[in-house]
Design a protein around this motif. Sequence first.
Motif, PDB file in Angstrom:
ATOM      1  N   TYR A 169     -14.883  10.666   2.500  1.00  0.00           N
ATOM      2  CA  TYR A 169     -15.967   9.704   2.250  1.00  0.00           C
ATOM      3  C   TYR A 169     -17.508  10.532   2.587  1.00  0.00           C
ATOM      4  N   LEU A 170     -18.430  10.697   1.636  1.00  0.00           N
ATOM      5  CA  LEU A 170     -19.621  11.270   2.198  1.00  0.00           C
ATOM      6  C   LEU A 170     -20.350  10.164   3.175  1.00  0.00           C
ATOM      7  N   ASP A 171     -21.189  10.886   3.920  1.00  0.00           N
ATOM      8  CA  ASP A 171     -21.746   9.638   5.182  1.00  0.00           C
ATOM      9  C   ASP A 171     -22.456   8.799   4.468  1.00  0.00           C
ATOM     10  N   GLY A 172     -22.167   7.500   4.776  1.00  0.00           N
ATOM     11  CA  GLY A 172     -22.661   6.244   4.496  1.00  0.00           C
ATOM     12  C   GLY A 172     -22.137   5.710   3.181  1.00  0.00           C
ATOM     13  N   MET A 173     -21.623   6.517   2.351  1.00  0.00           N
ATOM     14  CA  MET A 173     -21.187   5.941   1.115  1.00  0.00           C
ATOM     15  C   MET A 173     -20.052   4.702   1.027  1.00  0.00           C
ATOM     16  N   GLN A 174     -19.066   4.913   2.192  1.00  0.00           N
ATOM     17  CA  GLN A 174     -18.299   3.723   1.995  1.00  0.00           C
ATOM     18  C   GLN A 174     -18.857   2.595   2.506  1.00  0.00           C
ATOM     19  N   GLU A 175     -19.826   2.685   3.405  1.00  0.00           N
ATOM     20  CA  GLU A 175     -20.676   1.462   3.706  1.00  0.00           C
ATOM     21  C   GLU A 175     -21.388   0.698   2.478  1.00  0.00           C
ATOM     22  N   LEU A 176     -22.072   1.801   1.999  1.00  0.00           N
ATOM     23  CA  LEU A 176     -22.950   1.171   0.783  1.00  0.00           C
ATOM     24  C   LEU A 176     -22.067   0.527  -0.263  1.00  0.00           C
ATOM     25  N   LEU A 177     -20.703   1.157  -0.548  1.00  0.00           N
ATOM     26  CA  LEU A 177     -20.016   0.513  -1.783  1.00  0.00           C
ATOM     27  C   LEU A 177     -19.362  -0.790  -1.345  1.00  0.00           C
ATOM     28  N   GLN A 178     -19.101  -0.870   0.113  1.00  0.00           N
ATOM     29  CA  GLN A 178     -18.874  -2.298   0.576  1.00  0.00           C
ATOM     30  C   GLN A 178     -19.812  -3.265   0.483  1.00  0.00           C
ATOM     31  N   THR A 179     -21.191  -2.780   0.761  1.00  0.00           N
ATOM     32  CA  THR A 179     -22.130  -3.973   0.533  1.00  0.00           C
ATOM     33  C   THR A 179     -22.475  -4.159  -1.029  1.00  0.00           C
ATOM     34  N   LEU A 180     -22.438  -3.207  -1.700  1.00  0.00           N
ATOM     35  CA  LEU A 180     -22.237  -3.441  -3.301  1.00  0.00           C
ATOM     36  C   LEU A 180     -21.314  -4.580  -3.711  1.00  0.00           C
ATOM     37  N   LYS A 181     -20.003  -4.233  -3.181  1.00  0.00           N
ATOM     38  CA  LYS A 181     -18.792  -4.893  -3.665  1.00  0.00           C
ATOM     39  C   LYS A 181     -19.065  -6.482  -3.042  1.00  0.00           C
ATOM     40  N   ALA A 182     -19.764  -6.723  -1.952  1.00  0.00           N
ATOM     41  CA  ALA A 182     -19.935  -7.774  -1.287  1.00  0.00           C
ATOM     42  C   ALA A 182     -20.647  -8.788  -2.126  1.00  0.00           C
ATOM     43  N   HIS A 183     -21.831  -7.986  -2.737  1.00  0.00           N
ATOM     44  CA  HIS A 183     -22.683  -8.583  -3.549  1.00  0.00           C
ATOM     45  C   HIS A 183     -22.148  -9.062  -5.166  1.00  0.00           C
ATOM     46  N   ASN A 184     -20.779  -8.547  -5.272  1.00  0.00           N
ATOM     47  CA  ASN A 184     -20.006  -8.882  -6.568  1.00  0.00           C
ATOM     48  C   ASN A 184     -20.642  -8.005  -7.733  1.00  0.00           C
ATOM     49  N   PHE A 185     -21.081  -6.464  -7.431  1.00  0.00           N
ATOM     50  CA  PHE A 185     -21.398  -5.837  -8.460  1.00  0.00           C
ATOM     51  C   PHE A 185     -20.038  -5.248  -9.142  1.00  0.00           C
ATOM     52  N   GLU A 186     -20.163  -5.131 -10.418  1.00  0.00           N
ATOM     53  CA  GLU A 186     -19.116  -4.530 -11.254  1.00  0.00           C
ATOM     54  C   GLU A 186     -19.275  -2.928 -11.115  1.00  0.00           C
ATOM     55  N   ILE A 187     -18.228  -2.356 -10.526  1.00  0.00           N
ATOM     56  CA  ILE A 187     -18.454  -0.930 -10.207  1.00  0.00           C
ATOM     57  C   ILE A 187     -17.239  -0.284 -10.703  1.00  0.00           C
ATOM     58  N   HIS A 188     -17.636   0.975 -11.365  1.00  0.00           N
ATOM     59  CA  HIS A 188     -16.528   1.707 -12.181  1.00  0.00           C
ATOM     60  C   HIS A 188     -16.908   3.214 -11.827  1.00  0.00           C
ATOM     61  N   ALA A 189     -15.825   3.868 -11.574  1.00  0.00           N
ATOM     62  CA  ALA A 189     -15.906   5.408 -11.440  1.00  0.00           C
ATOM     63  C   ALA A 189     -16.225   5.767 -12.796  1.00  0.00           C
ATOM     64  N   PHE A 190     -17.084   6.916 -12.947  1.00  0.00           N
ATOM     65  CA  PHE A 190     -17.267   7.649 -14.289  1.00  0.00           C
ATOM     66  C   PHE A 190     -17.178   9.009 -14.058  1.00  0.00           C
ATOM     67  N   THR A 191     -16.311   9.641 -14.009  1.00  0.00           N
ATOM     68  CA  THR A 191     -16.042  10.776 -13.167  1.00  0.00           C
ATOM     69  C   THR A 191     -15.239  12.082 -13.960  1.00  0.00           C
ATOM     70  N   ASN A 192     -15.987  13.235 -13.809  1.00  0.00           N
ATOM     71  CA  ASN A 192     -14.832  14.327 -14.483  1.00  0.00           C
ATOM     72  C   ASN A 192     -13.885  15.017 -13.341  1.00  0.00           C
ATOM     73  N   TYR A 193     -12.700  14.521 -13.587  1.00  0.00           N
ATOM     74  CA  TYR A 193     -11.488  14.669 -12.712  1.00  0.00           C
ATOM     75  C   TYR A 193     -10.257  14.792 -13.155  1.00  0.00           C
ATOM     76  N   PRO A 194      -9.303  15.808 -12.829  1.00  0.00           N
ATOM     77  CA  PRO A 194      -7.937  15.486 -13.439  1.00  0.00           C
ATOM     78  C   PRO A 194      -7.289  14.247 -12.710  1.00  0.00           C
ATOM     79  N   ILE A 195      -5.666  14.358 -12.764  1.00  0.00           N
ATOM     80  CA  ILE A 195      -4.866  13.384 -12.468  1.00  0.00           C
ATOM     81  C   ILE A 195      -4.719  13.268 -10.932  1.00  0.00           C
ATOM     82  N   TRP A 196      -5.307  14.282 -10.238  1.00  0.00           N
ATOM     83  CA  TRP A 196      -5.339  14.398  -8.956  1.00  0.00           C
ATOM     84  C   TRP A 196      -6.343  13.298  -8.263  1.00  0.00           C
ATOM     85  N   TYR A 197      -6.940  12.763  -8.948  1.00  0.00           N
ATOM     86  CA  TYR A 197      -7.735  11.499  -8.474  1.00  0.00           C
ATOM     87  C   TYR A 197      -6.828  10.742  -7.760  1.00  0.00           C
ATOM     88  N   LYS A 198      -5.551  10.498  -8.145  1.00  0.00           N
ATOM     89  CA  LYS A 198      -4.507   9.614  -7.355  1.00  0.00           C
ATOM     90  C   LYS A 198      -4.471  10.047  -6.039  1.00  0.00           C
TER      91      LYS A 198
END
Length: 239
Positions: free
Chosen positions: A122-151
């Motif tokens: 995780y980039l510095d602070g990003m896990q915590e920011l996502l935790q906060t957004l999730k706690a506020h019930n925001f709908e969050i999606h990845a929109f990303t250029n990446y291969p099957i290695w996202y797994k």
Amino acid sequence: MAAAAAMHTPTGLFNKKPNMWKKKKRDLASGSCSSDISGKRKLPVLLFDVMDTIVRDPFYHDVPAFFGMSMKELLECKHPLAWIEFEKGLIDEEELARKFFIDGRNFDLEGLKDYMRSGYSYLDGMQELLQTLKAHNFEIHAFTNYPIWYKIIEDKLKLSDYLSWTFCSCFVGKRKPDPKFYLEVVGHLGVEPSDCIFIDDRPTNVKCAIEIGMGGLCFENADSLAKDLSHLGINLSVP
């Protein structure tokens, strides 16, 4: 003109639609986001790029060292389309290994995957920011250029604790900044483009989001993103 609708904030770009967003910001400031009549859906929908927005990208930081090259040397000898095709899901990893270098040289594919896995964090602070957004019930999606290695990223970092891997280029066969990819995202979500905020570290990708009517923020770091989101009225207080 879409360019005229782009607003420069201290750290990013946002699609400026004053009347609509004035109301939305009032709703957010009062502790609730706009939602449909049933009250079941919270808006805006947040769309996150992943690499070098949420997660450190080892391709640029580590992979040249794996091959014993500089980035310049790697870019000169790798196939110009192989990784793009892999990101679009057009070829599998065995075909990637065959096509990765222009001269067809062999390399340790499993070793490369292990090397990349070790570089995902995780980039510095990003896990915590996502935790906060999730706690506020925001709908969050990845929109990303990446291969099957996202797994591999998911296996290590468990991004699905905070977001859905809904819009990955390897599922759709398209990559940002193809406008058709953005329009497919909106169509799948069943919302207006203006009901989405897109966050990406690449200005070209953000510009395309703005041009189709989304809000767009250019990512620099977690602190600046938190400020930009707060300026839009998104509550980031710890619940």
